[in-house]
Design an enzyme around this catalytic site. Sequence first.
Site, PDB file in Angstrom:
ATOM      1  N   ASP A 366       0.741  -1.257  -0.024  1.00  0.00           N
ATOM      2  CA  ASP A 366      -0.002  -0.093  -0.113  1.00  0.00           C
ATOM      3  C   ASP A 366       0.835   1.152   0.026  1.00  0.00           C
ATOM      4  O   ASP A 366       2.077   1.197  -0.455  1.00  0.00           O
ATOM      5  CB  ASP A 366      -0.910  -0.059   1.087  1.00  0.00           C
ATOM      6  CG  ASP A 366      -2.296   0.703   0.750  1.00  0.00           C
ATOM      7  OD1 ASP A 366      -2.216   1.702   1.197  1.00  0.00           O
ATOM      8  OD2 ASP A 366      -3.375  -0.136   0.626  1.00  0.00           O
ATOM      9  N   ASP A 367       0.390   2.490   0.534  1.00  0.00           N
ATOM     10  CA  ASP A 367       1.046   3.578   0.360  1.00  0.00           C
ATOM     11  C   ASP A 367       2.321   3.673   1.227  1.00  0.00           C
ATOM     12  O   ASP A 367       2.463   2.854   2.236  1.00  0.00           O
ATOM     13  CB  ASP A 367       0.003   4.685   1.239  1.00  0.00           C
ATOM     14  CG  ASP A 367       0.190   6.090   1.048  1.00  0.00           C
ATOM     15  OD1 ASP A 367       1.271   6.402   0.274  1.00  0.00           O
ATOM     16  OD2 ASP A 367      -0.569   6.794   1.749  1.00  0.00           O
ATOM     17  N   ARG A 443      -5.931  16.446   3.582  1.00  0.00           N
ATOM     18  CA  ARG A 443      -5.082  15.215   3.963  1.00  0.00           C
ATOM     19  C   ARG A 443      -3.537  15.807   3.325  1.00  0.00           C
ATOM     20  O   ARG A 443      -2.532  15.004   2.961  1.00  0.00           O
ATOM     21  CB  ARG A 443      -5.073  14.057   3.292  1.00  0.00           C
ATOM     22  CG  ARG A 443      -4.616  12.669   3.843  1.00  0.00           C
ATOM     23  CD  ARG A 443      -4.431  11.609   3.192  1.00  0.00           C
ATOM     24  NE  ARG A 443      -3.782  10.280   4.105  1.00  0.00           N
ATOM     25  CZ  ARG A 443      -3.432   9.281   3.532  1.00  0.00           C
ATOM     26  NH1 ARG A 443      -3.560   8.989   2.430  1.00  0.00           N
ATOM     27  NH2 ARG A 443      -3.001   8.267   4.555  1.00  0.00           N
ATOM     28  N   LYS A 476      -4.117  -0.729  -6.741  1.00  0.00           N
ATOM     29  CA  LYS A 476      -5.092  -0.128  -5.964  1.00  0.00           C
ATOM     30  C   LYS A 476      -5.182   1.440  -6.261  1.00  0.00           C
ATOM     31  O   LYS A 476      -3.909   1.996  -5.961  1.00  0.00           O
ATOM     32  CB  LYS A 476      -4.829  -0.451  -4.447  1.00  0.00           C
ATOM     33  CG  LYS A 476      -5.983   0.151  -3.467  1.00  0.00           C
ATOM     34  CD  LYS A 476      -5.468  -0.127  -1.969  1.00  0.00           C
ATOM     35  CE  LYS A 476      -6.313   0.488  -0.824  1.00  0.00           C
ATOM     36  NZ  LYS A 476      -5.949   0.323   0.272  1.00  0.00           N
ATOM     37  N   ASP A 478      -6.220   4.839  -5.569  1.00  0.00           N
ATOM     38  CA  ASP A 478      -6.579   5.635  -4.399  1.00  0.00           C
ATOM     39  C   ASP A 478      -6.986   7.010  -4.618  1.00  0.00           C
ATOM     40  O   ASP A 478      -6.338   7.844  -5.837  1.00  0.00           O
ATOM     41  CB  ASP A 478      -5.807   5.713  -3.139  1.00  0.00           C
ATOM     42  CG  ASP A 478      -6.536   5.459  -2.064  1.00  0.00           C
ATOM     43  OD1 ASP A 478      -7.769   5.974  -1.965  1.00  0.00           O
ATOM     44  OD2 ASP A 478      -5.779   5.264  -0.662  1.00  0.00           O
ATOM     45  N   MET A 479      -8.006   7.790  -3.989  1.00  0.00           N
ATOM     46  CA  MET A 479      -8.076   9.340  -4.119  1.00  0.00           C
ATOM     47  C   MET A 479      -8.606   9.745  -2.647  1.00  0.00           C
ATOM     48  O   MET A 479      -9.793   9.440  -2.402  1.00  0.00           O
ATOM     49  CB  MET A 479      -9.261   9.434  -5.114  1.00  0.00           C
ATOM     50  CG  MET A 479      -9.632  10.928  -5.711  1.00  0.00           C
ATOM     51  SD  MET A 479     -11.214  11.184  -5.923  1.00  0.00           S
ATOM     52  CE  MET A 479     -10.976  12.773  -6.560  1.00  0.00           C
ATOM     53  N   ASN A 480      -7.518  10.548  -2.218  1.00  0.00           N
ATOM     54  CA  ASN A 480      -7.891  10.790  -0.560  1.00  0.00           C
ATOM     55  C   ASN A 480      -8.203  12.228  -0.408  1.00  0.00           C
ATOM     56  O   ASN A 480      -8.275  12.529   0.761  1.00  0.00           O
ATOM     57  CB  ASN A 480      -6.691  10.405   0.172  1.00  0.00           C
ATOM     58  CG  ASN A 480      -6.708   8.699   0.208  1.00  0.00           C
ATOM     59  OD1 ASN A 480      -7.593   8.231   0.760  1.00  0.00           O
ATOM     60  ND2 ASN A 480      -5.518   8.137  -0.185  1.00  0.00           N
ATOM     61  N   CYS A 526     -10.496   3.050  -5.305  1.00  0.00           N
ATOM     62  CA  CYS A 526     -10.507   3.278  -3.898  1.00  0.00           C
ATOM     63  C   CYS A 526     -10.433   4.923  -3.714  1.00  0.00           C
ATOM     64  O   CYS A 526      -9.913   5.729  -4.478  1.00  0.00           O
ATOM     65  CB  CYS A 526      -9.239   2.783  -3.033  1.00  0.00           C
ATOM     66  SG  CYS A 526      -9.436   2.985  -1.312  1.00  0.00           S
ATOM     67  N   ASP A 548     -12.843   2.436   4.442  1.00  0.00           N
ATOM     68  CA  ASP A 548     -11.727   2.373   5.405  1.00  0.00           C
ATOM     69  C   ASP A 548     -11.912   1.895   6.776  1.00  0.00           C
ATOM     70  O   ASP A 548     -11.108   1.565   7.765  1.00  0.00           O
ATOM     71  CB  ASP A 548     -11.245   3.964   5.620  1.00  0.00           C
ATOM     72  CG  ASP A 548     -10.024   4.275   4.457  1.00  0.00           C
ATOM     73  OD1 ASP A 548      -9.616   3.201   3.746  1.00  0.00           O
ATOM     74  OD2 ASP A 548      -9.581   5.196   4.510  1.00  0.00           O
TER      75      ASP A 548
HETATM   76  C1  DGJ Z   1      -7.167   5.394   1.835  1.00  0.00           C
HETATM   77  C2  DGJ Z   1      -7.282   3.965   1.556  1.00  0.00           C
HETATM   78  O1  DGJ Z   1      -8.553   3.671   1.805  1.00  0.00           O
HETATM   79  C3  DGJ Z   1      -6.386   2.915   2.598  1.00  0.00           C
HETATM   80  O2  DGJ Z   1      -6.913   1.721   2.463  1.00  0.00           O
HETATM   81  C4  DGJ Z   1      -5.198   3.210   2.288  1.00  0.00           C
HETATM   82  O3  DGJ Z   1      -4.678   2.803   1.254  1.00  0.00           O
HETATM   83  C5  DGJ Z   1      -4.738   4.705   2.383  1.00  0.00           C
HETATM   84  N1  DGJ Z   1      -5.568   5.449   1.882  1.00  0.00           N
HETATM   85  C6  DGJ Z   1      -3.199   4.920   2.465  1.00  0.00           C
HETATM   86  O4  DGJ Z   1      -3.027   6.243   2.249  1.00  0.00           O
END
Ligand code: DGJ
Length: 732
Positions: A366-367, A443, A476, A478-480, A526, A548
């Site tokens: 992951d990250d 973030r 995976k 992602d977009m946070n 994600c 999450d």
């Molecule tokens: C948010 C994701 O939903 C998590 O599972 C993880 O990948 C984190 N980001 C990593 O920054």
Amino acid sequence: MDVIYHEKSKQFHLCNEKISYIIGIMQNGEPGQLYFGKRVHDREDYSYLINHEIRAMVVGDSSDESFSLEMNKREYPSFGTSDYRLPAFELLYDNGSHVSDLRFVSHSIRRGKPSLEALPAVYTENEDEAATLELLLRDELTGIEMILSYTIMRDHPVIARNVRFVNKGKEEVSIERCMSLSLDLPDHDYVWMQFSGAWGREKTPVEKKLDSGITAIGSLRGHSSANQNPFVILKRPDTDESRGEAIGAALVYSGNFLTQAEVDTYGATRLMTGIHPERFSWRLKKDESFQTPEALLVWTEDGLNDLSQNLHRLYRKRLSRGAWKEKERPVLLNNWEATLMDFTEESVLKIAEKGKEAGVELFVLDDGWFGKRNDDFAGLGDWYVNTDKLPHGIRGLADKIHGMGMMFGLWFEPEMVNADSDLYRAHPDWILAAPGRERSLGRHQMVLDMSKDEVQDYLYERMHAIISEARIDYVKWDMNRTISECYSLGREAAEQGKTYHRFILAVYRLYERLIADFPELLFESCASGGSRLDAGMLYYAPQAWGSDDTDAVERLKIQYGTSYGYPISSVGAHVSECPNMQTGRISSIATRGNVSFFGTGGYELDLNKLGDDEFEQVKEQIVFLKKYRGLIQSGNFYRLLSPFKDNYCAWMVVSEDKSEAVFAYYRILEEVNPGHRRVRLQGLDPDRLYRTRDEAYYGSELMNIGVEISAVPGKKDAPDGDFFSRIMVFES
Ligand code: DGJ
């Protein structure tokens, strides 16, 4: 399945075994909505459904005041003449007028379903699976043309709709609103169901009885969001999971959206869904066209489980694409909750090795593997391996994982950048930002302007290089954070209303380029969990991280709510560590497993930290998952007891041929000396004998007498405790 055209009455009847959708060209030259619902007999003329009544204060047609648009049901309504409900579209002409008058010109009927340029859409594998009707409308004054497209599927009670605008006039026009579908229904005896929430509590069903006025949900966050989802249900008040009529409306789109139902003065309902008109404005030059996203209507008279199952089947078979769309999903082990960003090659290999011993098939890093990514303040955008953590590169790690006989997956968050990154230092103008203003942070990161070719090309080059070099099997994506200050630097003012839509088109394009290069790659989308779990994304990534919140008890609600609109095979669900990272709750490994089985199944913890007994249970869980995931991920899912209403949650999956079923129930809090509870199973063959571990029952018994789920005092030595669960397999 057919599209029947009645030339004399100018009416179109789209029908399959279950549904009818009838359109008639009305006297003002625009298409009227005459009927949508259970299949009816075909007839030459349904004009009795067009209203001619003179009522006080109702504005009518210039040549026939008995015909008012307000009193009729319209296919794709405008605003500005004799209808005061909110419109499906709005065009702004250069003289400042918003009044449009698009009239029917011609139609075409064809087998199959055309794809949509640059947008996700349901597809067919051969032409006999669907029929498509296109209605061409033209505004004689301005030259604007519109193509309303309707596809009826042969094997699904579904109508797919989209609209294309073409500027055949001499002047530019601005599209200010363009819904993907608008459906006028004759009454409003419906309960509206939406799926709302937030980060960590996605897709809670919320019900409202429709009444005079507007009920609406939407997103202006730049993604479909965890807060609302572009899927709603209108159900009759007496409809429940197993009985009754309901209509589902889903937008196949991952950006800003609006879904609304307006109940008018006369009790009719106008349902619509499409790109959110707020901050949307699309200048259309001469000869340019604009394509709306696709929207889907699904209909049932057999309750909400049937509605969901129809959508699940459609999404699995004719929306998701590629090598993985119907393949059993690999048992995955992700390092995120085990290590966060604090790992080395050695430490992740230890976790992976234990995973291999347990039977895991895919290890996901992951990250934290790139740039100076040691916390979430830095590194995003720098898609180069961090060799302090991984001295042999991603390739070195991937080779070792592959060498163990597992697939290897990697996390990316392509759309984002940290201020503390080489990418931002080199290209400060690559972000979305309002000129001269501070930009908001989420973030600690900013959003890249994906619509710029140079941004897209950089991301494509980096992702392509890493995926191909390390022979990555799974990504995976992602977009946070959500989008703010949605302004594309360097573009002219008149182009800014296109920015949100361009952003998501660019995300789709990047996916498409990578899918073309790596057709075997499994994508999991994600967005801090389920913030972009929508029908649009399923076209590119057949699965999405559900939330999450990995707590098993919380997940019951999230997965239950998600199942209304999305198949089990599309929902990432993992067993994680206890005490749980989000809630601090401790639940047994058995219950954590029993919840994650009803998703793609997987683990997100350091298995080395488990005791021998728990590790043995994990091994058994993986054996179970491998044996039954095919059934669970492709069977018919039934919601039986809702965790939103009860101390129990229960659900089951039945194979298409009804030969097997997996049933699970969960008791959230232990009960002392409880009343007796049985739950009736669904979807089985009444005449088949189903074996469980120690008994055999007819389907008719299981569906009518049911299965005992309450604690039975005297039958056990000690209480089960809170968060108890049980899985039963029925085989015939
Ligand atoms: C948010 C994701 O939903 C998590 O599972 C993880 O990948 C984190 N980001 C990593 O920054």
